[in-house]
Enzyme design. Sequence first.
Site, PDB file in Angstrom:
ATOM      1  CB  THR A 115      -3.350  -5.359   6.540  1.00  0.00           C
ATOM      2  OG1 THR A 115      -4.465  -4.746   6.048  1.00  0.00           O
ATOM      3  CG2 THR A 115      -3.037  -6.353   5.920  1.00  0.00           C
ATOM      4  CE  LYS A 171       0.606  -3.356   2.827  1.00  0.00           C
ATOM      5  NZ  LYS A 171      -0.572  -3.086   3.846  1.00  0.00           N
ATOM      6  CB  THR A 219      -0.860  -0.388   1.117  1.00  0.00           C
ATOM      7  OG1 THR A 219      -0.080  -0.499   2.435  1.00  0.00           O
ATOM      8  CG2 THR A 219      -2.252  -0.501   1.230  1.00  0.00           C
TER       9      THR A 219
END
Lengths: 399, 399
Positions: B188, B177, B151
Site C-alpha cells: 500500500t 509509506k 510495513t
Amino acid sequence: MNCTKFITGGITCPKGFEAAGVSCGMKSQGKDLMLITAQKPCAVAAVYTKNAVKGAPLTVTAQNILHGRAQAVVCNSGIANCCVEGGVAAAKKICSLTAKALHIPPEDVIVASTGEMGVPLPMDRVEAGIGEAAGACSREGGHDAALAILTDDPTPKELAVEFLVGDVPCYIGGVAKGSGLLRPNMATMLCFLTSDVNIHPELLDRALKEAVEKSFHCMALGGIPSPNDMVTILSSGMAGNGKITDLGDGYQAFCQALSALCLELAKWMAKDSRPGGRLLTCQVHAARTETDALLAAKAVTSCSRVVEALSKGIPCWTDIVCAIGGSGANVDGGAMDVSLSSPASEETVHLCSGCTSLFFDVQKAHDLLKESEIILSVDCNDGFFDAVSYGCLDPVPEL
Amino acid sequence: MNCTKFITGGITCPKGFEAAGVSCGMKSQGKDLMLITAQKPCAVAAVYTKNAVKGAPLTVTAQNILHGRAQAVVCNSGIANCCVEGGVAAAKKICSLTAKALHIPPEDVIVASTGEMGVPLPMDRVEAGIGEAAGACSREGGHDAALAILTDDPTPKELAVEFLVGDVPCYIGGVAKGSGLLRPNMATMLCFLTSDVNIHPELLDRALKEAVEKSFHCMALGGIPSPNDMVTILSSGMAGNGKITDLGDGYQAFCQALSALCLELAKWMAKDSRPGGRLLTCQVHAARTETDALLAAKAVTSCSRVVEALSKGIPCWTDIVCAIGGSGANVDGGAMDVSLSSPASEETVHLCSGCTSLFFDVQKAHDLLKESEIILSVDCNDGFFDAVSYGCLDPVPEL
C-alpha cells in the site's frame, strides 16, 4: 465433428516440404541456422510482433510476402539482427544467399532471426550456414530445424495435425521457440507452420490471424512482445483437396486444425518458459467485455507475485483479485469468485466469493497446487464475456 | 518567484495538528497505529487507489468526507481490512471509537489501513490502540506517527515545506509509506498531509489532484496499485492568511509548495522500495501525446529486465527501447535516442540514436550507473510531449 488428429512430427509432415538445421557458430554451441524449403511456391501468411520496435528480418519478410508467395524460410538463432546499423541490408542479403542456393527468387524467402540485439550478424558464417543447410534439407530434417531456432528453451517444440477436407487427408506441421528462462521479457517467440492444404491465400491469412489470436496472443508471462516475434505459414497445396475458396466446411476443418495446433504449441511454449515449468491457465468468466475478460486473465498469469505464491503452493486469491483490479479491466472490485482446479484431479477448491474469503480446505488447495497443470477460474459476475490466458509456474519446491 | 522552502519535520509542523504512533500488537513488532488530530474541523481532500478492488477503509473515508470536513486521521499497519467479511463495519467502528476518544463526530474521521489482506482486524487491540494514541497526541508525535504506518519500508518518511501566501508564512507537512521490499506489487502507498493554509475546500481538492498526478502517479515500480492506496490532506486554516478562494497568487504558491512536497515524498518512496535503493528517473521527450510519453516513461522504470541490468551497471539501451515499444505507447520504433546521466556527474553518455547503437564509452556508462541517482533520457523524436517516471535500482553490487 472434430476430425483434427495430433500426430508425431513437424514441419516436414505436410507434402512438399523439407528442412534442415545446421551449426554455423552464431551460438556458443549447437545448431543455429534453420532452413525450410518447399518443392514449389506456396501460399503464405504471417503475423508479426506488436512491439513498435521491429527487427530488420520482419521488415524484409513483410516486404517479400506482399506478392503472396514464398518457397523457403530461413532463420538463425544467436543474433537478432535488430537495433543495428545495416540490419535491413543484412536480412536482404540472407534472402539473396538463400535464393541463390535454392535457385528461387529472393522475394520468395521468409527471413527471421532471434538472439542478442544491437550487434551485427557475422555474414560470412551465415553464408556458410545457408550453403550447408541448402545441401542438407530432407524430409527427416524437421527435428534439426526445431533445434536450430532455440535460444534457451528447455526443449525443442514441434508438432503436426492431420485433418480431412472432404475425404482428403491434409496436414499442418509446426515448429516453435519461446521465451527464455530467467529473462522472459524480450525472448523472441517464433513459430513456422507448413501445410499441404490447397487454400486461397486470403483465407490462409484469415485462418492464421484467428488461430494466433486464440493461442500465442493468449500467452501472458509478464514480459512484452519481442521486436522479432513472428508466426508464418506456407501452404503447398499438394494434399490434393479441392481448393478452399470460401468459408464452408473445408475452411472450417482447416481452421479447427490450425487453431488446435497453434494452441498446443502456445501452451507448450508457456510451460517451457521456465525449466521444469508447469502450465498455469487462468479462465475468466462473465466479464463486461471480451477485452475486460482478456485483460483480467492476462493480469493473473503475468503477475510475478501471483506466480511466485502459487508456485510455492499458496492459494493467493487476494493477490489474484488485486491483480485483476489493477489491470485496467473494467470489473466490479467486490464481485469476483475465484476457484482452483487441475485436469489431473476431480477436486475444485472455491477460494473466495464476492472478493471475500471462504473457509476452504487449505490442504486440498495445497495438494492441487502440486499438480503439473493448474487452472484458476475467476467469475467476474459482471457480464457475458469469457477469456483465457496461459502462464507458467515453477516446479513444485522440494522440501 | 519560488518561495517553497523544505524544512525538517512532518505532519505536526503546520499550526493546529498533533499526532501519535503507538503499538497495539497488529504487527509482530513496532508501532502499528497512527493518529493525527486537528484542533478544529479542517477542510479535507483525498485521492484513492485506481484498483477496482478497494479496501473497506477507503469506502468509509470516501463516505465520511462527502460533507467536506475532517478532524482526525487514524491508520493501522499490519492488517489491511480488505477482502474480508465485515470490513466496512470494522472501519466504521474504528471511526466511532476514534471519534469517542476525541469527542468529535465519527464522520469527521479519516480511516486507513495497510497490511495483510483477507484477514479480520483484531478489534479489541485496535480499540486499546486508539485509546492510547488519543492520550499520547502531541506536537512532538509526528515521528512516531511516521513509524506507525510502515510495513516493510526501510525508512520512515516525513517532510514539511514553508511557503508564503502574501507575507504570511504557511506550512504543509506530510508523512508517507511506500512499497515493500521484495513484494512491491501490492504494498500500500499511503500519504497523509496537513496544512495550516486557509483555503476553499474545492481548491484544496484541485491542488491535491494536481500534485498527486505529477508525483505519486509518476512512480512506476512494476507493480499495480494496492486496494488501500490513499492520499489525504487536512487544512486547518490557522496560518492566518487571507482565505484562498480563487486561482490567483495564493493558490499558485500553495500548489507549488504542495506539488514540491508530494514530489519529494514520491521520489523518496520510489528510492525506498528496495533496501539501499537508488532513484531511477526516466525522462521521455518529444512523444506524440502526453499519454504516450507517460506510458513510455513508466514502461522503462517498471521493467524488471531494465532495472536488473542497470543495477548491474549494464547500459541496456536495447531493452529500454523494446520496453517502450512494447508498452502500448504510440511511438516510432526506429526513432528513439537514449542517453544516460546523473545529477552527481557532468557526464552524459549517448547510448543509441534512432534505435541504433552508438559507439559509446562503456566505462563511462558503467561509472555513471554506480551513482546514487540515475537519469535515463529518451527522445522519441516524434512529437511535443514530455513525461517523467520514477523507479528504483538495487545498490551497486560489491565485487
